[in-house]
Design an enzyme around this catalytic site. Structure first.
Site, PDB file in Angstrom:
ATOM      1  CE  LYS A  61      -3.771  -2.221   0.470  1.00  0.00           C
ATOM      2  NZ  LYS A  61      -5.014  -2.079  -0.767  1.00  0.00           N
ATOM      3  CG  ASP A  86      -4.358  -0.446  -3.765  1.00  0.00           C
ATOM      4  OD1 ASP A  86      -4.363   0.418  -4.323  1.00  0.00           O
ATOM      5  OD2 ASP A  86      -4.808  -1.358  -3.317  1.00  0.00           O
ATOM      6  CD  GLU A 118      -4.968  -2.518  -6.693  1.00  0.00           C
ATOM      7  OE1 GLU A 118      -3.692  -3.316  -6.694  1.00  0.00           O
ATOM      8  OE2 GLU A 118      -6.038  -2.665  -5.875  1.00  0.00           O
ATOM      9  CD  GLU A 120     -10.096  -1.419  -4.190  1.00  0.00           C
ATOM     10  OE1 GLU A 120      -8.854  -1.708  -4.371  1.00  0.00           O
ATOM     11  OE2 GLU A 120     -10.534  -1.026  -2.890  1.00  0.00           O
ATOM     12  CG  ASP A 173     -15.121  -7.110  -5.444  1.00  0.00           C
ATOM     13  OD1 ASP A 173     -16.027  -8.195  -5.333  1.00  0.00           O
ATOM     14  OD2 ASP A 173     -14.411  -6.732  -4.352  1.00  0.00           O
ATOM     15  CG  HIS A 186     -10.983  -5.379  -4.531  1.00  0.00           C
ATOM     16  ND1 HIS A 186     -12.190  -5.305  -3.896  1.00  0.00           N
ATOM     17  CD2 HIS A 186     -10.105  -4.835  -3.773  1.00  0.00           C
ATOM     18  CE1 HIS A 186     -11.964  -4.913  -2.687  1.00  0.00           C
ATOM     19  NE2 HIS A 186     -10.952  -4.722  -2.671  1.00  0.00           N
TER      20      HIS A 186
END
Lengths: 409, 409
Positions: free
Chosen positions: B214, B243, B269, B296, B319, B346
């Site tokens: 992250k 991400d 991401e 996502e 997702d 996701h």
């Protein structure tokens, strides 16, 4: 200090056919109504608009946001409302449900609108006056311009306001003259051809110089017949807008849209799905010189930014009861000012709030005073309903944003 | 016949730091759980994922949809589920709250997923097997392809399935081999550098060849330091994905994104706001050859169509608990097949449902079997949790879609 709030689910069934369009056959004009009570005796009222089912969900979400404003002083709150808006709209768990769209964003609109209403009531001025009198820095403090950095920084927003400030006085005549209206209610989808004829004549007799017809019929022939019927009655000097309410697929919109050009529509509205930016870009190119109008289902400033960047729309129909209230409405109006695209709001509020906002847009941002949609069906329910005479909105002079329902006094 | 339903709001607090990202500091992994009961004794379970607050709103909206499925026979329903999905998602009053996004669409996802689960349980097969064995026409009958007419007609969808049917048997080896996973949990936002080091080594020891970190820190230096830290431990043969969870503005994403390229990320991401398609197009051009991953927070097939048309994404992270369930997931996977873009979901479901869907995508649509996200935090709560060994998802063989919680049995 805001010491209490309440949220009400208010629904108004309509007369047969009223409000119907190609997608919404049986709407019940409904509101999540937020009231913020101040311990000085003022109450701010804010609305989000729905079509019936699910208004309770918006109310529930609005309680979540309103709760966070308890104990706030309204002047202090509005001195940096942009930050508060940013925090509320990005509340880290609730945010997952959007972000910045759907039920949670409708709820934020209602709460935000209640803040602006309370602010204006406490200052004892109509919202339009509060907004045009604010120094540009203070106005921009009420906005959340995040995710617009590539198009509209804080400095740029202040500059746009300052640039138009010097000529502001030349546009004050609109206050006395009133803001032009257009009549949406001549041609609801389920109205018969005869109803439409009668309504068109009445609208023109009442001074309207712009009318709207709902299209999007399963048989294009019905749309084409009715569009020409309105044009025949209206003549060439009255503007006629066509509204498909997202009913068409892209291939249909291209096919039927082109056929409808023969009656010279002033715009074609919501030709297809409101998320399909690329389709709108294609339609704008293919239906030119007729322009596309869109925005009543566009949820936030970021999406509007994309619609502007991709040159999809000739008219932006942002609704302060769909995006995050007055604050985000102003951010989007600033973006439109930059792009030179007129703002012609969709009036989920029946014009009650937007009559203030279009005056601000014209006076402070030098947006053209084109016209504001007029829908009369709920007039008997508002405490101070809009007054439209000779096709013109008379300027509201009461304090606040004119959003109180009689039922809730 | 479906004779009863229930909807439950289930929330699971996580250990400190787990699940944290730049935007969501304290998520509570939560579900709106829909159960449809069939009078033959079967129960179909469907999930929508949230982060805590507001799960109750999704539950309430799910009740609205589930109610409309009472008295339906599941086989009959699934023989034309695409039509039902279209009707539900366009219910003319509820639709205003989206359309096709936010709380109402999350709710539709849960209800849709319960239908597919019930269908597979009644047939006594795992969902992946049901899907790969369906004749293409029957599979496409479960999809709503409206507003995709410019890119994917019914005929085109059937053709795509038929084209890949002939080579389907060559891809069945994945069932025995298992579908590769990647480890998202090495580098949650609030984990310390030391935690990340330990987690990375453990992930590699456990057979993972792809890891996610992250990013999106207020100080870019932290992101850059941690990204290189992961690369140093992972070496050059392990894929490392970064991400940002929408945290960056476009200018920040351009600036920091370019700096991060030095550690050779496999993808970057959610660099910025999920509604900003045009920003993603610019980022894709400016960060090439590194690709953008997104999805996502993208709500529906129409938005994914735009993302594909504008060449914004190298990986589509749809997702099935965000879009309208399995049905819309398949529609989007078909669009991605047409565009040759990999689908890497996701996993709001922690992989329980998606382990079935990626097998279908690989076997029936010839999507590359790249890898599926793995998040272990809720394993103890599922009746039949995913089994990941040596970095590979073992193929689920139980009937249904593996979405039952122990708590609800």
């Amino acid at each position: 200090m805001i010491y209490k709030f309440n949220v009400r689910d208010v629904r108004f069934p309509l007369a047969a056919g009223a409000g119907s369009d190609a997608v919404h056959q049986n709407p019940v004009y409904s509101y999540a109504v937020v009231q913020l009570r101040d311990d000085n005796g003022f109450t701010g009222t804010g609305l989000a608009f729905t079509l019936g089912e699910g208004t309770n969900l918006v109310c529930k979400a609005a309680e979540f946001y309103a709760e966070k404003l308890l104990k706030c002083d309204i002047e202090e709150l509005m001195s940096h409302f942009g930050e508060t808006f940013n925090h509320l709209s990005n509340e880290q768990q609730f945010r997952w449900l959007g972000p910045h769209k759907g039920v949670v964003h409708l709820a934020l609109a209602a709460v935000t609108n209640a803040c602006y209403d309370l602010w204006a009531r406490k200052r004892g001025v109509p919202l339009w006056k509060l907004l045009i009198d604010l120094p540009p820095e203070q106005l921009v403090n009420t906005l959340d311009l995040s995710y617009l950095e590539d198009e509209l920084t804080r400095e740029h927003a202040i500059q746009l306001l300052n640039e138009n400030k010097t000529s502001q006085h030349t546009r004050m005549s609109i206050i006395k003259a009133g803001y032009p209206g257009y009549d949406t209610s001549v041609g609801w989808f389920n109205y018969s051809d005869d109803d439409i004829k009668v309504n068109c004549r009445k609208a023109i007799d009442n001074g309207f110089s712009a009318l709207k017809l709902k299209v999007g019929s399963p048989e294009p022939e019905r749309d084409i017949r009715r569009a020409h019927l309105v044009r025949d009655i209206a003549g060439n000097d009255v503007k006629v807008m066509l509204d498909a309410n997202q009913q068409w697929t892209l291939p249909q919109a291209l096919f039927i849209g082109k056929k409808l050009l023969s009656m010279n529509p002033y715009w074609i509205e919501e030709p297809t799905h409101p998320d399909d930016i690329f389709a709108h870009q294609l339609l704008a190119k293919n239906l030119a010189p007729c322009k596309i109008a869109l925005g009543e289902h566009v949820s936030n400033r970021i999406l509007f930014k994309n619609y502007l960047q991709l040159e999809t729309a000739g008219f932006i129909q942002v609704d302060a009861l769909r995006v995050g209230g007055v604050s985000e409405f102003i951010s989007i109006s600033l973006l439109c000012r930059k792009y030179g695209i007129p703002v012609v709001p969709h009036v989920g509020d029946m014009g009650q709030l937007h009559q203030h906002l279009v005056l601000f847009n014209h006076i402070s941002l030098n947006h053209e005073a084109l016209f504001l949609e007029h829908i009369p069906h709920l007039k008997s329910h508002f405490e101070q309903p809009v007054v439209v005479q000779d096709g013109v909105y008379k300027t509201p002079m009461e304090a606040g944003s004119s959003c109180n329902f009689k039922e809730m006094l």
